[in-house]
Enzyme design. Structure first.
Site, PDB file in Angstrom:
ATOM      1  N   TYR A 112     -12.867  -3.110  11.064  1.00 21.88           N
ATOM      2  CA  TYR A 112     -11.516  -2.538  11.053  1.00 21.88           C
ATOM      3  C   TYR A 112     -10.800  -2.820  12.383  1.00 21.88           C
ATOM      4  O   TYR A 112      -9.641  -3.255  12.399  1.00 21.88           O
ATOM      5  CB  TYR A 112     -11.649  -1.037  10.805  1.00 21.88           C
ATOM      6  N   SER A 114      -3.619   0.082  14.385  1.00 16.37           N
ATOM      7  CA  SER A 114      -4.351   1.332  14.648  1.00 16.37           C
ATOM      8  C   SER A 114      -4.819   1.338  16.102  1.00 16.37           C
ATOM      9  O   SER A 114      -5.010   0.269  16.700  1.00 16.37           O
ATOM     10  CB  SER A 114      -5.584   1.393  13.742  1.00 16.37           C
ATOM     11  N   ASN A 138       1.469  -2.362   5.369  1.00 19.07           N
ATOM     12  CA  ASN A 138       0.758  -1.103   5.573  1.00 19.07           C
ATOM     13  C   ASN A 138      -0.589  -1.048   4.857  1.00 19.07           C
ATOM     14  O   ASN A 138      -1.487  -0.320   5.287  1.00 19.07           O
ATOM     15  CB  ASN A 138       1.660   0.041   5.075  1.00 19.07           C
ATOM     16  N   VAL A 159      -3.021  -7.564  -1.700  1.00 18.59           N
ATOM     17  CA  VAL A 159      -2.434  -8.359  -0.611  1.00 18.59           C
ATOM     18  C   VAL A 159      -3.412  -9.427  -0.115  1.00 18.59           C
ATOM     19  O   VAL A 159      -3.010 -10.349   0.587  1.00 18.59           O
ATOM     20  CB  VAL A 159      -1.980  -7.464   0.577  1.00 18.59           C
ATOM     21  N   GLY A 196       0.828  -1.214   0.000  1.00 16.66           N
ATOM     22  CA  GLY A 196       0.000   0.000   0.000  1.00 16.66           C
ATOM     23  C   GLY A 196       0.855   1.253   0.000  1.00 16.66           C
ATOM     24  O   GLY A 196       0.611   2.187   0.758  1.00 16.66           O
TER      25      GLY A 196
HETATM   26  P1  NAP Z   1      -4.859   5.346   2.354  1.00 21.15           P
HETATM   27  O1  NAP Z   1      -4.362   6.725   2.155  1.00 21.15           O
HETATM   28  O2  NAP Z   1      -6.281   5.021   2.121  1.00 21.15           O
HETATM   29  O3  NAP Z   1      -3.935   4.353   1.467  1.00 21.15           O
HETATM   30  C1  NAP Z   1      -4.189   2.987   1.497  1.00 21.15           C
HETATM   31  C2  NAP Z   1      -3.138   2.265   0.704  1.00 21.15           C
HETATM   32  O4  NAP Z   1      -3.435   0.851   0.767  1.00 21.15           O
HETATM   33  C3  NAP Z   1      -3.127   2.660  -0.760  1.00 21.15           C
HETATM   34  O5  NAP Z   1      -1.797   2.688  -1.211  1.00 21.15           O
HETATM   35  C4  NAP Z   1      -3.891   1.505  -1.418  1.00 21.15           C
HETATM   36  O6  NAP Z   1      -3.474   1.240  -2.750  1.00 21.15           O
HETATM   37  C5  NAP Z   1      -3.468   0.343  -0.551  1.00 21.15           C
HETATM   38  N1  NAP Z   1      -4.373  -0.800  -0.658  1.00 21.15           N
HETATM   39  C6  NAP Z   1      -5.692  -0.867  -0.380  1.00 21.15           C
HETATM   40  N2  NAP Z   1      -6.153  -2.104  -0.597  1.00 21.15           N
HETATM   41  C7  NAP Z   1      -5.098  -2.836  -1.025  1.00 21.15           C
HETATM   42  C8  NAP Z   1      -4.937  -4.188  -1.399  1.00 21.15           C
HETATM   43  N3  NAP Z   1      -5.964  -5.061  -1.394  1.00 21.15           N
HETATM   44  N4  NAP Z   1      -3.715  -4.602  -1.797  1.00 21.15           N
HETATM   45  C9  NAP Z   1      -2.659  -3.749  -1.825  1.00 21.15           C
HETATM   46  N5  NAP Z   1      -2.764  -2.457  -1.473  1.00 21.15           N
HETATM   47  C10 NAP Z   1      -3.964  -2.006  -1.083  1.00 21.15           C
HETATM   48  O7  NAP Z   1      -4.555   4.837   3.827  1.00 21.15           O
HETATM   49  P2  NAP Z   1      -3.545   5.394   4.934  1.00 21.15           P
HETATM   50  O8  NAP Z   1      -4.279   6.360   5.772  1.00 21.15           O
HETATM   51  O9  NAP Z   1      -2.245   5.751   4.334  1.00 21.15           O
HETATM   52  O10 NAP Z   1      -3.401   4.070   5.810  1.00 21.15           O
HETATM   53  C11 NAP Z   1      -2.307   3.184   5.659  1.00 21.15           C
HETATM   54  C12 NAP Z   1      -2.386   2.162   6.787  1.00 21.15           C
HETATM   55  O11 NAP Z   1      -2.352   2.845   8.043  1.00 21.15           O
HETATM   56  C13 NAP Z   1      -3.650   1.330   6.771  1.00 21.15           C
HETATM   57  O12 NAP Z   1      -3.378   0.015   7.153  1.00 21.15           O
HETATM   58  C14 NAP Z   1      -4.513   2.007   7.817  1.00 21.15           C
HETATM   59  O13 NAP Z   1      -5.437   1.115   8.381  1.00 21.15           O
HETATM   60  C15 NAP Z   1      -3.468   2.451   8.813  1.00 21.15           C
HETATM   61  N6  NAP Z   1      -3.877   3.556   9.669  1.00 21.15           N
HETATM   62  C16 NAP Z   1      -4.321   4.712   9.142  1.00 21.15           C
HETATM   63  C17 NAP Z   1      -4.723   5.745   9.989  1.00 21.15           C
HETATM   64  C18 NAP Z   1      -5.247   7.048   9.460  1.00 21.15           C
HETATM   65  O14 NAP Z   1      -5.835   7.801  10.249  1.00 21.15           O
HETATM   66  N7  NAP Z   1      -5.044   7.387   8.198  1.00 21.15           N
HETATM   67  C19 NAP Z   1      -4.653   5.566  11.380  1.00 21.15           C
HETATM   68  C20 NAP Z   1      -4.183   4.359  11.900  1.00 21.15           C
HETATM   69  C21 NAP Z   1      -3.790   3.358  11.027  1.00 21.15           C
HETATM   70  P3  NAP Z   1      -4.216   1.864  -4.070  1.00 21.15           P
HETATM   71  O15 NAP Z   1      -4.464   3.308  -3.806  1.00 21.15           O
HETATM   72  O16 NAP Z   1      -3.201   1.599  -5.136  1.00 21.15           O
HETATM   73  O17 NAP Z   1      -5.476   1.081  -4.258  1.00 21.15           O
END
Ligand code: NAP
Length: 245
Positions: free
Chosen positions: A155, A142, A90, A64, A12
């Site tokens: 989630y 998270s 990630n 993934v 990701g």
């Molecule tokens: P984001 O901006 O929505 O980006 C998500 C990423 O995951 C994108 O690169 C997307 O790829 C990829 N992805 C989604 N489904 C996938 C799959 N089936 N196979 C491979 N790649 C996939 O999310 P983010 O906020 O950066 O979050 C990243 C991680 O941190 C996640 O695990 C999330 O749960 C965790 N997190 C986020 C927060 C928050 O507040 N943002 C807080 C705590 C934890 P494409 O765009 O190419 O589809």
């Protein structure tokens, strides 16, 4: 540079936290495998940015959640880079709703991407890291997984499951120079939180003692430290990045 000669696969990595982690590890010398699902343009521009730093990249489009795609992704990575030193799990999605309104398919999809996806990547990485007797694994969970969160049963369950999974991986691999840890951020400024209404964002921020969300770069710095040789004795741990929440 901490990661000169090291190779890293970030799932990701096309957007948000994954992108920031890929850039941080590359700045510190690592060659990077960029996994993504749909955001090809962003993945390409990240690849160009990393190559401009003098690092090598490989683009790895794959879900993934799909075992055969994950196997092929790791095969392609090793064909190009020869070994895997660092894995950052990630990739993640949300499909929020209250339990009484949550569709079973939304529960299953989130578990498949966030939890099964982490398992499939850990399994492939485990084989490769055992072979070289070296590895650094970091999974992005998270605070929803450590505290629970109304509206995020799927989630929160997936993110709590990741903690048990990574702790177990850490135990099974601890005798080698292989570590596995979890970073559990609170809200981070990315596309994932950009979907929230400004009213909900304000409410969330009012609960955070630091009174702001984290940046993706702040998460990346913590992940990078856990991937260094200085962190060789740290394994099976969960690190909150919560602004005091
Ligand atoms: P984001 O901006 O929505 O980006 C998500 C990423 O995951 C994108 O690169 C997307 O790829 C990829 N992805 C989604 N489904 C996938 C799959 N089936 N196979 C491979 N790649 C996939 O999310 P983010 O906020 O950066 O979050 C990243 C991680 O941190 C996640 O695990 C999330 O749960 C965790 N997190 C986020 C927060 C928050 O507040 N943002 C807080 C705590 C934890 P494409 O765009 O190419 O589809």
């Amino acid at each position: 540079m901490s990661f000169a000669g090291k190779t890293a696969l970030i799932t990701g990595a096309s957007r948000g936290i994954g992108r920031a982690i890929a850039l941080e590890l590359a700045k510190q010398g690592a060659d990077i495998g960029i996994n993504y699902l749909r955001s090809q343009e962003q993945a390409l521009s990240l690849s160009q940015e990393i190559q401009a730093l003098g690092r090598k990249t490989i683009l790895l489009p794959a879900s993934v959640a799909q075992e055969q795609e994950v196997k092929k992704m790791f095969e392609s990575f090793v064909e190009v880079f020869g070994k895997l030193d660092i894995l950052v799990c990630n990739a993640g999605i949300v499909r929020d709703n209250l339990i009484l309104r949550m569709k079973t398919e939304d529960f299953v999809e989130v578990i498949q991407v966030n939890l099964l996806g982490t398992f499939l990547c850990l399994k492939e990485a485990g084989h490769l890291m055992l072979r070289s007797r070296y590895g650094r694994v970091v999974a992005i969970s998270s605070v929803s997984g450590t505290f629970g969160n109304a509206g995020q049963a799927n989630y929160a369950a997936s993110k709590a499951g990741m903690i048990g999974l990574v702790k177990t991986f850490a135990l099974e691999f601890a005798k080698r120079d292989i570590t596995a840890n979890v970073v559990a951020p609170g809200p981070v400024e990315t596309d994932m939180t950009a979907q929230l209404s400004s009213e909900i964002k304000d409410k969330i921020i009012s609960y955070i003692p630091k009174h702001r969300m984290a940046t993706a770069e702040e998460v990346a710095k913590m992940v990078a430290f856990l991937c260094t040789d200085d962190a060789a004795y740290i394994t099976g741990q969960v690190f909150g990045l919560t602004g005091g929440l």
